[in-house]
Scaffold this motif. Structure first.
Motif, PDB file in Angstrom:
ATOM      1  N   PHE A 166      38.782  51.129  19.829  1.00 43.76           N
ATOM      2  CA  PHE A 166      38.071  52.197  19.126  1.00 43.76           C
ATOM      3  C   PHE A 166      38.897  53.466  19.232  1.00 43.76           C
ATOM      4  CE2 PHE A 166      34.782  55.689  19.639  1.00 43.76           C
ATOM      5  CZ  PHE A 166      34.557  55.842  18.286  1.00 43.76           C
ATOM      6  N   GLU A 167      39.136  54.097  18.088  1.00 36.69           N
ATOM      7  CA  GLU A 167      39.898  55.342  18.036  1.00 36.69           C
ATOM      8  C   GLU A 167      39.134  56.383  17.232  1.00 36.69           C
ATOM      9  OE1 GLU A 167      44.398  54.809  17.373  1.00 36.69           O
ATOM     10  OE2 GLU A 167      43.445  53.146  16.280  1.00 36.69           O
ATOM     11  N   VAL A 168      39.242  57.630  17.644  1.00 34.52           N
ATOM     12  CA  VAL A 168      38.741  58.754  16.855  1.00 34.52           C
ATOM     13  C   VAL A 168      39.964  59.553  16.439  1.00 34.52           C
ATOM     14  CG1 VAL A 168      37.303  60.815  16.820  1.00 34.52           C
ATOM     15  CG2 VAL A 168      36.572  58.827  18.149  1.00 34.52           C
ATOM     16  N   LEU A 169      40.099  59.759  15.142  1.00 34.74           N
ATOM     17  CA  LEU A 169      41.262  60.457  14.591  1.00 34.74           C
ATOM     18  C   LEU A 169      40.826  61.750  13.912  1.00 34.74           C
ATOM     19  CD1 LEU A 169      42.746  57.286  12.884  1.00 34.74           C
ATOM     20  CD2 LEU A 169      43.367  58.210  15.114  1.00 34.74           C
ATOM     21  N   LYS A 170      41.587  62.795  14.123  1.00 36.83           N
ATOM     22  CA  LYS A 170      41.321  64.094  13.508  1.00 36.83           C
ATOM     23  C   LYS A 170      42.299  64.287  12.357  1.00 36.83           C
ATOM     24  CE  LYS A 170      41.308  68.974  14.776  1.00 36.83           C
ATOM     25  NZ  LYS A 170      41.498  69.889  15.900  1.00 36.83           N
ATOM     26  N   ALA A 171      41.790  64.571  11.178  1.00 39.50           N
ATOM     27  CA  ALA A 171      42.653  64.776  10.009  1.00 39.50           C
ATOM     28  C   ALA A 171      43.517  66.019  10.223  1.00 39.50           C
ATOM     29  CB  ALA A 171      41.817  64.920   8.744  1.00 39.50           C
ATOM     30  N   SER A 172      44.785  65.881   9.860  1.00 37.64           N
ATOM     31  CA  SER A 172      45.703  67.011   9.999  1.00 37.64           C
ATOM     32  C   SER A 172      46.265  67.468   8.659  1.00 37.64           C
ATOM     33  CB  SER A 172      46.842  66.643  10.949  1.00 37.64           C
ATOM     34  OG  SER A 172      47.554  65.530  10.464  1.00 37.64           O
ATOM     35  N   GLY A 173      45.877  66.804   7.584  1.00 38.63           N
ATOM     36  CA  GLY A 173      46.346  67.182   6.263  1.00 38.63           C
ATOM     37  C   GLY A 173      46.464  65.961   5.375  1.00 38.63           C
ATOM     38  N   LEU A 174      46.963  66.178   4.183  1.00 39.08           N
ATOM     39  CA  LEU A 174      47.177  65.092   3.233  1.00 39.08           C
ATOM     40  C   LEU A 174      48.651  64.706   3.243  1.00 39.08           C
ATOM     41  CD1 LEU A 174      45.098  66.400   0.186  1.00 39.08           C
ATOM     42  CD2 LEU A 174      44.427  64.675   1.879  1.00 39.08           C
ATOM     43  N   LEU A 175      48.915  63.432   3.140  1.00 44.34           N
ATOM     44  CA  LEU A 175      50.300  62.971   3.072  1.00 44.34           C
ATOM     45  C   LEU A 175      50.907  63.325   1.719  1.00 44.34           C
ATOM     46  CD1 LEU A 175      52.646  61.395   4.324  1.00 44.34           C
ATOM     47  CD2 LEU A 175      51.635  59.318   3.356  1.00 44.34           C
ATOM     48  N   PHE A 199      33.914  61.186   8.309  1.00 46.79           N
ATOM     49  CA  PHE A 199      32.852  62.195   8.401  1.00 46.79           C
ATOM     50  C   PHE A 199      33.419  63.592   8.632  1.00 46.79           C
ATOM     51  CE2 PHE A 199      33.690  60.750  12.665  1.00 46.79           C
ATOM     52  CZ  PHE A 199      33.546  61.858  13.473  1.00 46.79           C
ATOM     53  N   ASN A 200      32.550  64.541   8.340  1.00 44.16           N
ATOM     54  CA  ASN A 200      32.761  65.941   8.670  1.00 44.16           C
ATOM     55  C   ASN A 200      31.698  66.318   9.690  1.00 44.16           C
ATOM     56  OD1 ASN A 200      34.874  66.491   6.756  1.00 44.16           O
ATOM     57  ND2 ASN A 200      33.323  66.358   5.163  1.00 44.16           N
ATOM     58  N   LEU A 201      31.917  67.412  10.368  1.00 41.05           N
ATOM     59  CA  LEU A 201      30.911  67.896  11.306  1.00 41.05           C
ATOM     60  C   LEU A 201      29.819  68.641  10.551  1.00 41.05           C
ATOM     61  CD1 LEU A 201      33.199  69.225  14.179  1.00 41.05           C
ATOM     62  CD2 LEU A 201      32.030  67.010  14.021  1.00 41.05           C
ATOM     63  N   GLY A 260      50.021  65.370  -2.021  1.00 42.31           N
ATOM     64  CA  GLY A 260      49.135  66.299  -2.692  1.00 42.31           C
ATOM     65  C   GLY A 260      48.926  67.557  -1.875  1.00 42.31           C
ATOM     66  N   GLU A 261      48.156  68.449  -2.447  1.00 35.86           N
ATOM     67  CA  GLU A 261      47.907  69.727  -1.801  1.00 35.86           C
ATOM     68  C   GLU A 261      46.447  69.839  -1.433  1.00 35.86           C
ATOM     69  OE1 GLU A 261      49.573  73.136  -3.649  1.00 35.86           O
ATOM     70  OE2 GLU A 261      51.336  72.041  -4.345  1.00 35.86           O
ATOM     71  N   GLY A 262      46.165  70.762  -0.554  1.00 29.60           N
ATOM     72  CA  GLY A 262      44.799  70.973  -0.113  1.00 29.60           C
ATOM     73  C   GLY A 262      44.549  70.277   1.210  1.00 29.60           C
ATOM     74  N   SER A 263      43.288  70.148   1.527  1.00 25.86           N
ATOM     75  CA  SER A 263      42.940  69.545   2.808  1.00 25.86           C
ATOM     76  C   SER A 263      42.234  68.211   2.591  1.00 25.86           C
ATOM     77  CB  SER A 263      42.034  70.503   3.593  1.00 25.86           C
ATOM     78  OG  SER A 263      40.869  70.792   2.850  1.00 25.86           O
ATOM     79  N   SER A 264      42.142  67.449   3.641  1.00 25.71           N
ATOM     80  CA  SER A 264      41.466  66.160   3.590  1.00 25.71           C
ATOM     81  C   SER A 264      39.982  66.364   3.284  1.00 25.71           C
ATOM     82  CB  SER A 264      41.616  65.453   4.942  1.00 25.71           C
ATOM     83  OG  SER A 264      40.772  64.337   5.010  1.00 25.71           O
ATOM     84  N   PRO A 265      39.374  65.466   2.519  1.00 25.78           N
ATOM     85  CA  PRO A 265      37.939  65.592   2.268  1.00 25.78           C
ATOM     86  C   PRO A 265      37.113  65.273   3.520  1.00 25.78           C
ATOM     87  CG  PRO A 265      38.798  63.616   1.217  1.00 25.78           C
ATOM     88  CD  PRO A 265      39.969  64.371   1.761  1.00 25.78           C
ATOM     89  N   TYR A 266      37.739  64.652   4.528  1.00 24.28           N
ATOM     90  CA  TYR A 266      37.053  64.334   5.779  1.00 24.28           C
ATOM     91  C   TYR A 266      37.830  64.920   6.952  1.00 24.28           C
ATOM     92  CZ  TYR A 266      34.341  61.096   3.009  1.00 24.28           C
ATOM     93  OH  TYR A 266      33.514  60.558   2.053  1.00 24.28           O
ATOM     94  N   GLU A 267      37.103  65.485   7.905  1.00 21.32           N
ATOM     95  CA  GLU A 267      37.725  66.070   9.094  1.00 21.32           C
ATOM     96  C   GLU A 267      38.115  65.005  10.117  1.00 21.32           C
ATOM     97  OE1 GLU A 267      35.562  70.209   9.885  1.00 21.32           O
ATOM     98  OE2 GLU A 267      34.142  68.541   9.640  1.00 21.32           O
ATOM     99  N   TYR A 268      37.341  63.897  10.163  1.00 15.99           N
ATOM    100  CA  TYR A 268      37.547  62.876  11.185  1.00 15.99           C
ATOM    101  C   TYR A 268      37.436  61.480  10.590  1.00 15.99           C
ATOM    102  CZ  TYR A 268      36.889  66.679  14.471  1.00 15.99           C
ATOM    103  OH  TYR A 268      37.028  67.863  15.146  1.00 15.99           O
ATOM    104  N   ALA A 269      38.110  60.559  11.246  1.00 17.61           N
ATOM    105  CA  ALA A 269      37.986  59.131  10.929  1.00 17.61           C
ATOM    106  C   ALA A 269      37.883  58.380  12.253  1.00 17.61           C
ATOM    107  CB  ALA A 269      39.195  58.643  10.140  1.00 17.61           C
ATOM    108  N   GLU A 270      37.032  57.388  12.282  1.00 17.73           N
ATOM    109  CA  GLU A 270      36.936  56.497  13.424  1.00 17.73           C
ATOM    110  C   GLU A 270      37.341  55.110  12.972  1.00 17.73           C
ATOM    111  OE1 GLU A 270      33.262  58.512  15.919  1.00 17.73           O
ATOM    112  OE2 GLU A 270      32.886  56.673  14.792  1.00 17.73           O
TER     113      GLU A 270
END
Length: 102
Positions: free
Chosen positions: A40-49, A8-10, A51-61
């Protein structure tokens, strides 16, 4: 073991620091406290492993659940219901993916 992956994104206008403080102080303890949840974990996206650009999602649980039926029962707990309602105030169109280990 099954894992529920939530991507999800905010929502627009949600303050990131407010969401993260709520996740740390309320969401993580409540969900980790459910008897049916192994972890249960909440993870914050920090980038793509790759490719370029940003993750399509800000968070993953990641919600690791040994018994899905027990998990659905636990979701009826008042604290879990309150947490889910609060989560909906923060998350914009979350995607819930049910997975299982190979």
């Amino acid at each position: 073991m099954q894992t529920v992956v939530v991507l999800f994104n905010l929502k627009p206008g949600v303050v990131r620091a407010e969401y993260e403080a709520w996740a740390r102080s309320s969401d993580l303890p409540v969900v980790n406290g459910l008897p049916s949840v192994d972890k249960f974990e909440v993870l914050k996206a920090s980038g793509l492993l790759i490719g370029e650009g940003s993750s399509p999602y800000e968070y993953a649980e990641l919600i690791r659940v040994p018994d899905l039926d027990a998990f659905f029962k636990d979701l009826g707990d008042p604290a879990a219901q309150a947490g889910a309602a609060q989560f909906q105030q923060y998350a914009d169109k979350p995607v819930f993916i049910l997975t299982q280990s190979l």
